[in-house]
Scaffold this motif. Structure first.
Motif, PDB file in Angstrom:
ATOM      1  N   GLY A  17       0.812  -1.204   0.000  1.00  0.00           N
ATOM      2  CA  GLY A  17       0.000   0.000   0.000  1.00  0.00           C
ATOM      3  C   GLY A  17       0.845   1.253   0.000  1.00  0.00           C
ATOM      4  O   GLY A  17       2.063   1.211   0.227  1.00  0.00           O
ATOM      5  N   ARG A  69      -9.758  -3.758   8.205  1.00  0.00           N
ATOM      6  CA  ARG A  69      -8.795  -3.269   7.215  1.00  0.00           C
ATOM      7  C   ARG A  69      -7.433  -2.984   7.846  1.00  0.00           C
ATOM      8  O   ARG A  69      -6.822  -1.932   7.660  1.00  0.00           O
ATOM      9  CB  ARG A  69      -9.331  -2.019   6.504  1.00  0.00           C
ATOM     10  CG  ARG A  69     -10.537  -2.297   5.625  1.00  0.00           C
ATOM     11  CD  ARG A  69     -11.024  -1.067   4.887  1.00  0.00           C
ATOM     12  NE  ARG A  69     -10.044  -0.592   3.911  1.00  0.00           N
ATOM     13  CZ  ARG A  69     -10.286   0.379   3.023  1.00  0.00           C
ATOM     14  NH1 ARG A  69     -11.474   0.969   2.998  1.00  0.00           N
ATOM     15  NH2 ARG A  69      -9.363   0.761   2.187  1.00  0.00           N
ATOM     16  N   ARG A 222      -6.680  -1.542  -4.621  1.00  0.00           N
ATOM     17  CA  ARG A 222      -7.534  -2.276  -3.700  1.00  0.00           C
ATOM     18  C   ARG A 222      -8.967  -2.168  -4.200  1.00  0.00           C
ATOM     19  O   ARG A 222      -9.420  -1.092  -4.577  1.00  0.00           O
ATOM     20  CB  ARG A 222      -7.427  -1.707  -2.288  1.00  0.00           C
ATOM     21  CG  ARG A 222      -6.066  -1.894  -1.625  1.00  0.00           C
ATOM     22  CD  ARG A 222      -6.183  -1.550  -0.139  1.00  0.00           C
ATOM     23  NE  ARG A 222      -4.912  -1.695   0.556  1.00  0.00           N
ATOM     24  CZ  ARG A 222      -4.120  -0.676   0.894  1.00  0.00           C
ATOM     25  NH1 ARG A 222      -4.492   0.553   0.593  1.00  0.00           N
ATOM     26  NH2 ARG A 222      -2.984  -0.870   1.514  1.00  0.00           N
ATOM     27  N   GLY A 252      -5.303  -6.705  -7.755  1.00  0.00           N
ATOM     28  CA  GLY A 252      -5.779  -6.186  -6.483  1.00  0.00           C
ATOM     29  C   GLY A 252      -6.828  -7.095  -5.875  1.00  0.00           C
ATOM     30  O   GLY A 252      -7.350  -8.003  -6.537  1.00  0.00           O
ATOM     31  N   GLY A 254     -10.071  -7.276  -2.576  1.00  0.00           N
ATOM     32  CA  GLY A 254     -10.942  -6.518  -1.702  1.00  0.00           C
ATOM     33  C   GLY A 254     -12.370  -7.029  -1.788  1.00  0.00           C
ATOM     34  O   GLY A 254     -12.681  -7.948  -2.554  1.00  0.00           O
ATOM     35  N   PRO A 278      -4.277 -10.241  -5.732  1.00  0.00           N
ATOM     36  CA  PRO A 278      -3.287  -9.385  -5.060  1.00  0.00           C
ATOM     37  C   PRO A 278      -1.880  -9.633  -5.590  1.00  0.00           C
ATOM     38  O   PRO A 278      -1.501 -10.775  -5.862  1.00  0.00           O
ATOM     39  CB  PRO A 278      -3.407  -9.796  -3.582  1.00  0.00           C
ATOM     40  CG  PRO A 278      -3.987 -11.181  -3.618  1.00  0.00           C
ATOM     41  CD  PRO A 278      -4.875 -11.234  -4.822  1.00  0.00           C
TER      42      PRO A 278
END
Length: 503
Positions: A17, A69, A222, A252, A254, A278
């Motif tokens: 990130g 998160r 994300r 990504g 999520g 990811p």
């Protein structure tokens, strides 16, 4: 002057990130400039205890309950004993917290002020003012920043947002953008400028994309609502229907990933959209260099480091005109769109047409990004903030001369906040009719808890950690001053004059 610095945040590696990368890169560059830096974060996937990363960066992974998160459960006081132990062990002088949604960050700043340490906060996000979540976050931010020495924001838009949310004096907030390690994000056919034969040769190296050539659009994000995943899901079928020779690569994960997969199955687009899931940060460049356009449909963004990485890889960027994104890259590298489905589809179409016509020269993007963004410059500017809050440079030099400017009686002079409990309570009391009293109560309990810890766990019983060999301190003229041993002895002498006390 070298400092002992603790970077505090819930968000750090191995989670990928922007905040995580920012903390790591800033820490390593500060170490290169002769400072001691440690990172305190929560345990990740069994990674608990003390770990050493590249360049001697020490990371404390504290075992705390993660609730949402990668944010730990707010406890206010239970983190204090561990935090105090780490601060004393490492002889920390400055506590630097990151991210508005990090519980560790807010608690560390409160405890650091109770212990008499200088504090800095870096805000990486934008928040609203109307919904319940934003109201609670803004009230918490106001509590924390009422007693902080200085605030750093990653863009001017982020600064305006933070000043309004926390009712800050704008002079207490500096803008220091993110950066990118350009060497790690080179195009596939990159040739350093010093090795280029001549301008005509470079021009011939860039081949215009023909009408039948496939253009690949890359998305690395994300998959959350605020990242514009719903907007992306709606736009992809329309873009592919209008442009037969276009395909997508999406990386990504999520909660919105299932919606994306369902859309692909419903529209039967699996052969034109590749989902990678990811990816690790070191794999981002390999994904980006497979594409021609980078699509960034975010609904809110304070900076957007990923679009700088994309431009460095030679991708033409299509992004929404929200938050601090318009400040990041020059116009010739980007096509902006409103955060709406129709406008995003049209902007992507314009970018595809520009690439096919040869109007966009992406082969120069890498060298231009390399000149614009440097972590060394970010570290130098952050170091100047440390000098300002510790008094190493004068207040006039740090803040500039502002005729007629006055400081609040409750906040004191910006960057020279008083450690006295009564002054801290005055600052907290001004945060609201009911919230101010609650904040004062928290500060009083924290101070009493600190006194209890001083008796229950005396400083003399805490072992002092051995320092990693320091590099020579780099001054503002980028020249080494002295050596690591000298600065370590100078710091120990300074601590001895304080009678062994951090305060």
């Amino acid at each position: 002057m070298p400092y002992n610095i603790a970077m505090i945040s819930d968000f750090f590696f191995p989670q990928p990130g922007g905040v995580e990368s920012h903390i790591y890169q800033l820490s390593t560059k500060l170490i290169d400039r002769g400072h001691k830096v440690i990172v305190v974060t929560h345990a990740y996937q069994g990674r608990t205890g003390v770990h050493y990363l590249t360049n001697g960066l020490k990371v404390y992974h504290v075992p705390f309950l993660v609730i949402y998160r990668e944010s730990t459960m707010p406890t206010v006081f239970s983190f204090f004993p561990i935090f105090r132990n780490i601060i004393i062990r490492e002889k920390i002088e400055i506590v630097h917290g990151h991210a508005s949604l990090s519980s560790f960050c807010h608690e560390a700043i409160l405890h650091a002020r109770t212990m008499g340490l200088r504090t800095v906060f870096t805000d990486h996000s934008l928040f609203g003012f109307a919904d319940a979540g934003s109201i609670l976050t803004n009230k918490l931010l106001k509590f924390t920043l009422s007693d902080v020495d200085h605030v750093i924001c990653v863009s001017h838009t982020c600064k305006e947002n933070t000043v309004l949310r926390a009712s800050l004096d704008p002079l207490m907030v500096s803008v220091i953008p993110n950066a990118v390690v350009a060497e790690n994000f080179q195009p596939l056919a990159y040739t350093p400028r010093s090795q280029e034969p001549d301008h005509n040769a470079v021009k011939s190296m860039s081949r215009r994309l023909g009408p039948g050539d496939t253009i690949t659009i890359v998305v690395i994000s994300r998959l959350f609502y605020n990242k514009g995943t719903d907007l992306l899901i709606a736009a992809i079928p329309r873009i592919l229907a209008s442009h037969p020779n276009v395909r997508f690569i999406i990386a990504g994960s999520g909660p919105k990933a299932i919606d994306l997969e369902q859309m692909l199955e419903r529209r039967v687009l699996q052969d034109r959209v590749e989902l990678l899931g990811p990816v690790r940060h070191e794999e981002v460049r390999n994904v980006m260099t497979r594409g021609h356009i980078y699509l960034h449909p975010s609904l809110t963004e304070a900076f957007g480091t990923v679009i700088v990485e994309a431009a460095s890889c030679g991708l033409y960027v299509v992004c929404t005109q929200v938050g601090g994104i318009p400040e990041v890259l020059p116009r010739h590298m980007t096509t902006f769109a409103k955060p709406e489905e129709d406008d995003l589809v049209q902007a992507t179409g314009r970018a595809i047409a520009a690439l096919r016509s040869g109007k966009v020269r992406t082969e120069r993007f890498h060298d231009q990004v390399k000149m614009m963004y440097s972590w060394t410059d970010v570290a130098r500017r952050t170091e100047r903030v440390y000098d300002g809050i510790t008094g190493a440079i004068s207040e006039d030099e740090f803040y500039g001369h502002h005729p007629g400017s006055t400081w609040s009686a409750t906040r004191g002079r910006a960057g020279v906040q008083s450690y006295a409990l009564i002054d801290r309570l005055k600052r907290y009391y001004g945060c609201g009719v009911w919230a101010g009293k609650l904040f004062c109560l928290c500060a009083i309990i924290d101070f009493l808890f600190f006194l209890l810890l001083e008796v229950w766990a005396p400083r003399a019983n805490i072992d002092i950690a051995r320092n990693w060999p320091r590099k020579p301190f780099i001054n503002d003229k980028n020249k080494p001053v002295g050596n690591g041993v000298y600065w370590r002895r100078a710091y120990n002498d300074r601590m001895d004059r304080r009678n062994g006390s951090i305060r």
